[in-house]
Write a protein that holds these residues in place. Structure first.
Motif, PDB file in Angstrom:
ATOM      1  N   LEU A   1       0.676  -1.267  -0.046  1.00  0.00           N
ATOM      2  CA  LEU A   1       0.143  -0.001  -0.005  1.00  0.00           C
ATOM      3  C   LEU A   1       1.012   1.140   0.004  1.00  0.00           C
ATOM      4  O   LEU A   1       0.544   2.151  -0.647  1.00  0.00           O
ATOM      5  CB  LEU A   1      -1.123  -0.135   1.169  1.00  0.00           C
ATOM      6  N   ALA A   2       2.015   1.131   0.615  1.00  0.00           N
ATOM      7  CA  ALA A   2       2.912   2.421   0.928  1.00  0.00           C
ATOM      8  C   ALA A   2       3.366   2.660  -0.460  1.00  0.00           C
ATOM      9  O   ALA A   2       3.430   3.892  -0.879  1.00  0.00           O
ATOM     10  CB  ALA A   2       4.052   2.173   1.750  1.00  0.00           C
ATOM     11  N   ALA A   3       3.847   1.601  -1.241  1.00  0.00           N
ATOM     12  CA  ALA A   3       4.335   1.902  -2.606  1.00  0.00           C
ATOM     13  C   ALA A   3       3.339   2.331  -3.438  1.00  0.00           C
ATOM     14  O   ALA A   3       3.724   3.183  -4.241  1.00  0.00           O
ATOM     15  CB  ALA A   3       5.045   0.359  -2.996  1.00  0.00           C
ATOM     16  N   GLU A   4       2.061   2.037  -3.363  1.00  0.00           N
ATOM     17  CA  GLU A   4       1.279   2.399  -4.360  1.00  0.00           C
ATOM     18  C   GLU A   4       0.931   4.040  -3.905  1.00  0.00           C
ATOM     19  O   GLU A   4       0.699   4.668  -4.765  1.00  0.00           O
ATOM     20  CB  GLU A   4      -0.135   1.452  -4.103  1.00  0.00           C
ATOM     21  N   ASN A   5       0.905   3.988  -2.683  1.00  0.00           N
ATOM     22  CA  ASN A   5       0.373   5.783  -2.170  1.00  0.00           C
ATOM     23  C   ASN A   5       1.524   6.600  -2.806  1.00  0.00           C
ATOM     24  O   ASN A   5       1.392   7.742  -3.288  1.00  0.00           O
ATOM     25  CB  ASN A   5       0.184   5.793  -0.724  1.00  0.00           C
ATOM     26  N   GLU A   6       3.052   6.076  -2.600  1.00  0.00           N
ATOM     27  CA  GLU A   6       4.032   6.919  -2.922  1.00  0.00           C
ATOM     28  C   GLU A   6       3.873   7.252  -4.526  1.00  0.00           C
ATOM     29  O   GLU A   6       3.824   8.446  -4.828  1.00  0.00           O
ATOM     30  CB  GLU A   6       5.338   6.101  -2.898  1.00  0.00           C
TER      31      GLU A   6
ATOM     32  N   LYS B   1       1.277   6.995  -6.387  1.00  0.00           N
ATOM     33  CA  LYS B   1      -0.024   7.660  -6.645  1.00  0.00           C
ATOM     34  C   LYS B   1       0.209   9.419  -6.332  1.00  0.00           C
ATOM     35  O   LYS B   1      -0.157  10.425  -7.027  1.00  0.00           O
ATOM     36  CB  LYS B   1      -1.216   7.253  -5.516  1.00  0.00           C
ATOM     37  N   SER B   2       0.749   9.507  -5.189  1.00  0.00           N
ATOM     38  CA  SER B   2       0.905  10.829  -4.751  1.00  0.00           C
ATOM     39  C   SER B   2       1.957  11.628  -5.663  1.00  0.00           C
ATOM     40  O   SER B   2       1.784  12.921  -5.859  1.00  0.00           O
ATOM     41  CB  SER B   2       1.430  10.970  -3.487  1.00  0.00           C
ATOM     42  N   LYS B   3       2.955  11.093  -6.340  1.00  0.00           N
ATOM     43  CA  LYS B   3       3.710  11.661  -7.252  1.00  0.00           C
ATOM     44  C   LYS B   3       3.098  12.080  -8.622  1.00  0.00           C
ATOM     45  O   LYS B   3       2.765  13.019  -8.954  1.00  0.00           O
ATOM     46  CB  LYS B   3       4.879  10.543  -7.873  1.00  0.00           C
ATOM     47  N   VAL B   4       2.216  11.048  -8.995  1.00  0.00           N
ATOM     48  CA  VAL B   4       1.132  11.424 -10.083  1.00  0.00           C
ATOM     49  C   VAL B   4       0.244  12.517  -9.888  1.00  0.00           C
ATOM     50  O   VAL B   4       0.136  13.490 -10.524  1.00  0.00           O
ATOM     51  CB  VAL B   4       0.243  10.032 -10.587  1.00  0.00           C
ATOM     52  N   MET B   5      -0.267  12.726  -8.663  1.00  0.00           N
ATOM     53  CA  MET B   5      -1.385  13.525  -8.155  1.00  0.00           C
ATOM     54  C   MET B   5      -0.677  14.915  -8.201  1.00  0.00           C
ATOM     55  O   MET B   5      -1.426  15.993  -8.301  1.00  0.00           O
ATOM     56  CB  MET B   5      -2.156  13.175  -6.753  1.00  0.00           C
TER      57      MET B   5
ATOM     58  N   ALA C   1      -3.779  14.095 -15.015  1.00  0.00           N
ATOM     59  CA  ALA C   1      -4.898  14.175 -16.078  1.00  0.00           C
ATOM     60  C   ALA C   1      -4.805  12.894 -16.913  1.00  0.00           C
ATOM     61  O   ALA C   1      -5.686  11.990 -17.152  1.00  0.00           O
ATOM     62  CB  ALA C   1      -4.711  15.219 -17.012  1.00  0.00           C
ATOM     63  N   ALA C   2      -3.518  12.200 -17.034  1.00  0.00           N
ATOM     64  CA  ALA C   2      -3.193  11.091 -17.846  1.00  0.00           C
ATOM     65  C   ALA C   2      -3.494   9.892 -16.947  1.00  0.00           C
ATOM     66  O   ALA C   2      -3.932   8.766 -17.746  1.00  0.00           O
ATOM     67  CB  ALA C   2      -1.892  11.213 -18.571  1.00  0.00           C
ATOM     68  N   TYR C   3      -2.865   9.712 -15.736  1.00  0.00           N
ATOM     69  CA  TYR C   3      -2.888   8.640 -15.130  1.00  0.00           C
ATOM     70  C   TYR C   3      -3.748   8.468 -13.765  1.00  0.00           C
ATOM     71  O   TYR C   3      -3.966   7.457 -13.148  1.00  0.00           O
ATOM     72  CB  TYR C   3      -1.512   7.866 -14.679  1.00  0.00           C
ATOM     73  N   GLY C   4      -4.222   9.771 -13.097  1.00  0.00           N
ATOM     74  CA  GLY C   4      -4.886   9.698 -12.009  1.00  0.00           C
ATOM     75  C   GLY C   4      -5.866   8.975 -11.676  1.00  0.00           C
ATOM     76  O   GLY C   4      -6.390   8.893 -10.376  1.00  0.00           O
ATOM     77  N   GLY C   5      -6.564   8.472 -12.884  1.00  0.00           N
ATOM     78  CA  GLY C   5      -7.979   7.852 -12.411  1.00  0.00           C
ATOM     79  C   GLY C   5      -7.645   6.253 -12.293  1.00  0.00           C
ATOM     80  O   GLY C   5      -8.678   5.735 -12.438  1.00  0.00           O
ATOM     81  N   ALA C   6      -6.548   6.005 -12.742  1.00  0.00           N
ATOM     82  CA  ALA C   6      -6.281   4.637 -13.103  1.00  0.00           C
ATOM     83  C   ALA C   6      -6.692   3.721 -11.762  1.00  0.00           C
ATOM     84  O   ALA C   6      -7.291   2.501 -11.905  1.00  0.00           O
ATOM     85  CB  ALA C   6      -4.694   4.596 -13.264  1.00  0.00           C
TER      86      ALA C   6
ATOM     87  N   GLN D   1      -1.804  -0.069 -18.052  1.00  0.00           N
ATOM     88  CA  GLN D   1      -0.965   0.718 -19.035  1.00  0.00           C
ATOM     89  C   GLN D   1      -0.744   1.917 -18.432  1.00  0.00           C
ATOM     90  O   GLN D   1       0.534   2.395 -18.424  1.00  0.00           O
ATOM     91  CB  GLN D   1      -1.724   0.566 -20.280  1.00  0.00           C
ATOM     92  N   GLN D   2      -1.576   2.619 -17.902  1.00  0.00           N
ATOM     93  CA  GLN D   2      -1.431   4.035 -17.423  1.00  0.00           C
ATOM     94  C   GLN D   2      -0.461   3.986 -16.287  1.00  0.00           C
ATOM     95  O   GLN D   2       0.496   4.764 -15.990  1.00  0.00           O
ATOM     96  CB  GLN D   2      -2.820   4.618 -16.949  1.00  0.00           C
ATOM     97  N   ILE D   3      -0.776   2.848 -15.165  1.00  0.00           N
ATOM     98  CA  ILE D   3       0.318   2.901 -14.188  1.00  0.00           C
ATOM     99  C   ILE D   3       1.437   2.553 -14.575  1.00  0.00           C
ATOM    100  O   ILE D   3       2.472   3.331 -13.771  1.00  0.00           O
ATOM    101  CB  ILE D   3      -0.418   2.058 -13.132  1.00  0.00           C
ATOM    102  N   ALA D   4       1.691   1.621 -15.655  1.00  0.00           N
ATOM    103  CA  ALA D   4       3.100   1.325 -16.004  1.00  0.00           C
ATOM    104  C   ALA D   4       3.599   2.563 -16.722  1.00  0.00           C
ATOM    105  O   ALA D   4       4.950   2.559 -16.101  1.00  0.00           O
ATOM    106  CB  ALA D   4       2.910   0.268 -17.018  1.00  0.00           C
ATOM    107  N   GLU D   5       2.907   3.216 -17.254  1.00  0.00           N
ATOM    108  CA  GLU D   5       3.387   4.571 -17.914  1.00  0.00           C
ATOM    109  C   GLU D   5       4.107   5.644 -16.582  1.00  0.00           C
ATOM    110  O   GLU D   5       5.026   6.065 -17.013  1.00  0.00           O
ATOM    111  CB  GLU D   5       2.819   5.053 -18.794  1.00  0.00           C
ATOM    112  N   ALA D   6       3.113   5.636 -15.759  1.00  0.00           N
ATOM    113  CA  ALA D   6       3.567   6.545 -14.672  1.00  0.00           C
ATOM    114  C   ALA D   6       4.612   6.040 -13.949  1.00  0.00           C
ATOM    115  O   ALA D   6       5.531   6.823 -13.614  1.00  0.00           O
ATOM    116  CB  ALA D   6       2.375   6.613 -13.511  1.00  0.00           C
TER     117      ALA D   6
END
Lengths: 694, 694
Positions: free
Chosen positions: A332-337, A339-343, A350-355, A540-545
């Motif tokens: 969860l920590a890795a995902e949140n990290e 995610k917060s970079k993306v946000m 805009a490109a990946y935030g909703g993934a 795919q979006q998360i991979a690109e992020a």
């Protein structure tokens, strides 16, 4: 028919914040192998020649890995990878699973009904082309376009029947590559030891170490009725590998879920895995007692039980990892990290935030029809049963009904398993003369229809439609007793006759497959639209992020395609106890109790005095592998064989979700044990000579 | 021997912030029944006389509930509560489980080998005395003092063999009461229908509704060889209960976990329940196929399978509730609310603030030896097998070995199951002539020894000590074939001979029980010290905190003692569908397919024309019940019987953890169905006459 997944190993706990890759972690693709890292850690830098040699000497065999080990097409893999073939070649009078098999001369080598061996020839990046085909689409349109384009690319690539082309999805859709391989469908059994030593210790010792198993088999590929000559091969190491030695494992890890989102892991932990385990545990129990009925019941059902028990143990290990709170917190920590970079970045947001939310929604939708989908259609397609219909005959009936509908369609509109590039494999399975046992079919179908009724409820419209006023047992018995699909010629006629022949058929399995086909297709569409499409797109979006923030220096999740891992022979510490990395022949005799599954075969007991009991038998290494790597060679820095992967330790079972270098271990047969057993116990000198030839 | 728990119903999702009690929620003790609430909601206020009548007309029967329904000692309960007795009285030639049983005259009534019926006489608060005995203690000293005092109180209370005294822990230790009951051990079977109608719909319909089951049996209590005359009895309602009617259910709910802390619930969700389910699913599968071996195998194993399948379905329902994130969030919120109230008050913080962490630590410790404890010693004591030794003969051997050690000790120092107040029940089980089937014993022991090896690993010192060089099957066969413990006289002699006789015995089950006794006792001590003592102590603190902030107006978790719930006949809505609360005889004939488990018995098919097909058959009500309430009467506001509880709906299965008034339903046989079936189908006029007598 291959209803059961072949053994999937798996791996363990603690670990892995997103960008960090641990020592020895990674199932690397050959085009981005971290040779520099290996050099830094082990002082040896793999060259392109070294990598090419490993790649071209490696083979895929069914759901397993294998290697070319002679210039005359000899292929080495595990006993458990050829187990189904060995069982299929057996009869009530001669059970090669028990007795082992050795073709004294080449003429004695026998064709395996459903085995296929492939050698990867080339890898081409097709990411851009896939991207164009799916641009701007979503839902069913996205799913259709994506699969259509895959089928199209594969068809263009498939220039002959012995060419196998697969578009492979890497990084959850972040990258697509086309794999072109040479395919061998004439695969003959050369040697297999007795199950008692291939799987010494049985289920209790499975996924454990110390271990004393000779889990090997040799097959040979043929071309035009003659032994094929592969372009490359491994030679045998003349020096025994020892504690600390560098080890490479090329092979085909089947599937890992290390990049899955937290919502996907929760779905596996709370829904998919418990359901699967509970189903498998009952099936296991029923099969065990079914085997008690007669010697023939035991012979015909024990292979199935072997796969079930393997699946159960693997599932328990994976479950334990997902129930580990510390592990899940790291995920969860890795995902949140990320995610917060993306946000924090408007463009990326805009490109990946909703993934992540899109995937969470897909998982939530999936839960609502998970049982229906699994029991009526199934996650795995092709000639394979579903949870509600564990029956080779049903699988054949379903494949025939669908072939009648799908094959007339344009290639890119078909279900993927009927795309032209898959037809050769489909026909091999469909027209295989592998035995189908009537009683076992009735048993398995009764079990699965009962589970279907249990999972969906006696009043579910589909259950009522399927069972009518029959009990699962009555229905299973009627179907199996009255079908003609055990006869290969009947199958061929129905296949050749197409939809017209299918519509005219009164075969009970054809009728059943037709009865449920509309609903099953609807469920598949629902799955593709609500689950697969949004998850692939968002993946795919998360991979690109991830690429954007962490670079492309990591490895993709396993997808059943050729990878390379590095590591070294090394024990581990568990609950304060240090486990040494290498066992010996002597240890096997110590563990022999005379009672199954700790009963050495007579050949071994008889040969004891001829053996050097200090010979290394099995070993563990730090290589990062998973199910599908079974049968992989272990290779030293000279590119020579030092062992044969056949398992992982129990702590490695959570490796599906992450790699823990402290306790994750690959389990392999030592090359010295292989040679000595072949020579001293089995007198298989002609194999030894082939292996030793330079 | 009662190795299997009797059916535990259970209840469902959503719900319950700590202080709030929902409409119709509650398994109330008779001394704090919310009569005013009933009056407000239903316009009827139960008087003390009404409550006394319900209490004294209620009975406990094994792990089930029951009621006195005639002045000559006729007792009504479920078929599944007497199932074991019915099976024990059956032989290969006459299987009363299949055929049903009806004693045409009183002389034909047959004694059940192990049934006991009790009638609660008085309840005394002993909280203060218990508090004094344990004051200032912790760990093993606390556990010893607590149990010692319980045994002491019970011994003082037990003035005769037919008096049964139990100190009952309420509110997780917040309150202790002494229950004094009259005990009847001469219990004779009077009537049972065929299993096919008692359990029509079988496992698929179990915990479901609409339902069409006549899950009833009648037994009679005897005193000095004559029918006993209970002080109170229920009479039969002359008016059929209908939708909306008020309903009371007195009975003995077995266990709920509504007050458990979040850490305890997580342990159940992540460890206890998955382990149990996986074990049970394999056992279920094995038993199902074992039954296929022969008619005798089916006859002797089907009762066991019935209990296993019931346990599995119940477990699945409980698991679903604990996996419901919304439900768990409510639980956590309630816990945090109470915790923050405690922490905000310095005195209370000092007294109770550490309770949650102490329980969390106990649960964490428990996880480390959970498998060892369950497989080698077991959570449930007395004459009962453990997970590693599912065998009546082993259970007898273990009880004899322990009796030899425990009985010479002072009463309050003994294991609780050997305390003087429990000896009558122990001896009844130990010297019962209930049949023990050799083949089934071998089967169950083989299964459980295999699971023992699987759970602890082949190299665990205890596994090596137990199995030596034998396989589970060889060992099980050797033990069962060579023991003399099937013979009641042998058991009596060993029991009477005490430790000396035990030490001299060469019986293989005695030897096995002795072999593991030291380790098993050590595990029990570990459990009591590390888990039970801190959890009881902390549970008491949390209960006191709850009393302090929310008052004492709530009900305690179920503990197998007499409670009363109220509600009304009412359907519910599920996935948009409204389910009507009452089924009819006609519905049963509609559901009949002619195939098990939807096959009505011949008696029913033959009697169809004589039946009024509109007769109400089963119904649901909003009463809050759980496993142990099976066999409870459903009573109207005149204190007359309107039904017989036998199940809960599937959505009620999570009720173990909380009550959801919207969907939680009790399932009962309607009183009209009972009378009409007895009269028109079974010609059991003498029972009907007894029931109708005023």
């Amino acid at each position: 028919m291959r209803r059961m997944r072949l053994r999937h190993l798996a791996l363990s706990s603690l670990l892995l914040v997103a960008p960090l890759v641990h020592a020895d972690e990674g199932m690397w693709t050959f085009d981005s192998f971290p040779s520099k890292t290996v050099k830094t850690k082990y002082g040896f830098e793999p060259t392109q020649t070294f990598l090419d040699h490993l790649r071209l000497s490696s083979a895929k065999l069914g759901g397993c890995s294998a290697s070319f080990v002679s210039s005359s097409g000899l292929v080495m893999t595990n006993h458990h990878c050829a187990h189904e073939c060995i069982a299929q070649l057996s009869t009530a009078k001669k059970d090669y699973v028990d007795t082992g098999f050795y073709a004294k001369t080449q003429a004695d080598e026998v064709k395996c009904p459903t085995l296929e061996v492939t050698q990867l020839q080339s890898i081409t990046d097709v990411t851009e082309r896939m991207g164009k085909a799916t641009k701007g689409l979503s839902g069913q349109a996205y799913a259709d376009a994506r699969k259509g384009e895959m089928s199209k690319i594969e068809k263009e690539c498939t220039t002959a029947d012995d060419v196998r082309c697969d578009v492979v999805t890497l990084y959850e859709g972040g990258k697509y590559v086309l794999h072109k391989a040479k395919r061998y469908q004439d695969v003959r059994l050369v040697f297999a030891p007795e199950l008692a030593i291939a799987f010494f210790g049985g289920d209790p010792d499975n996924f454990e170490f110390p271990r004393y198993d000779l889990d090997v088999s040799f097959v040979r590929i043929y071309d035009g009725g003659k032994p094929a000559k592969p372009s490359d091969r491994f030679t045998w190491s003349t020096k025994n590998a020892k504690d600390g030695d560098l080890s490479f494992v090329p092979g085909h890890p089947g599937r890992t879920s290390r990049q899955k989102t937290f919502a996907q892991l929760e779905m596996i932990r709370d829904v998919a895995l418990p359901k699967r385990l509970l189903y498998m545990e009952e099936w296991r129990g029923q099969t065990l007692q079914y085997e008690e009925k007669s010697a023939e019941a035991h012979r015909t059902a024990k292979t199935q039980r072997f796969y079930i028990e393997n699946d159960v143990k693997r599932g328990r290990g994976r479950f334990a990892t997902l129930l580990d709170k510390a592990f899940m917190a790291t995920k969860l920590a890795a995902e949140n990290e990320l995610k917060s970079k993306v946000m924090a970045d408007a463009t990326k947001k805009a490109a990946y935030g909703g993934a992540w939310d899109a995937i969470a929604k897909a998982e939530s939708d999936y839960r609502n029809f998970y049982d229906e989908y699994l029991y009526l259609e199934g996650e795995r397609h092709g000639v394979e049963g579903t949870w509600g219909f564990r029956s080779d005959l049903f699988a054949i009936g379903k494949a025939l009904v669908r072939a009648g509908d799908e094959l007339p369609k344009p290639n890119e509109k078909r279900f993927r398993e009927f795309a032209s590039s898959n037809v050769v494999a489909l026909e091999q399975e469909l027209f295989s003369d592998a035995p189908i046992y009537e009683e076992l079919e009735i048993f398995d179908l009764t079990f699965s229809l009962t589970k279907l009724r249990e999972a969906l409820g006696a009043d579910h419209p589909m259950v009522k439609k399927i069972l009518g006023k029959e009990s699962p047992k009555s229905m299973a018995t009627r179907l199996v007793k009255n079908t003609k699909l055990r006869d290969v010629a009947t199958r061929k006629a129905l296949y050749a006759g197409g939809k017209k022949a299918i519509d005219a058929s009164k075969d009970p399995f054809i009728l059943l497959a037709k009865l449920i086909d509309g609903d099953a297709r609807a469920l598949r569409t629902k799955y593709e639209t609500l689950v697969e499409a949004p998850e692939t797109k968002s993946g795919q979006q998360i991979a690109e992020a991830r690429f954007a923030f962490y670079g492309t220096s990591s490895y993709p999740d396993a997808t059943g395609t050729l990878r390379l891992s590095f590591g070294r022979l090394e024990g581990w510490k568990e609950k304060g106890v240090t486990i040494a990395p290498i066992t010996t022949f002597g240890g096997a005799f110590d563990r022999h109790t005379g009672e199954e599954p700790f009963q050495l075969p007579k050949t071994w007991l008889d040969a004891k005095s001829k053996l050097d009991l200090k010979t290394p038998f099995d070993f563990v290494s730090t290589n990062d592998i998973i199910g599908g790597n079974s049968g992989s060679p272990v290779v030293n820095q000279a590119g020579e064989i030092i062992g044969l992967v056949f398992d992982g330790n129990f702590l490695s079972l959570g490796g599906d979700f992450g790699f823990d270098p402290a306790v994750n271990r690959t389990v392999a047969v030592h090359s010295a044990a292989l040679l000595q057993a072949l020579e001293k116990i089995y007198g298989a000198q002609r194999i030894v000579d082939e292996l030793r030839a330079k």
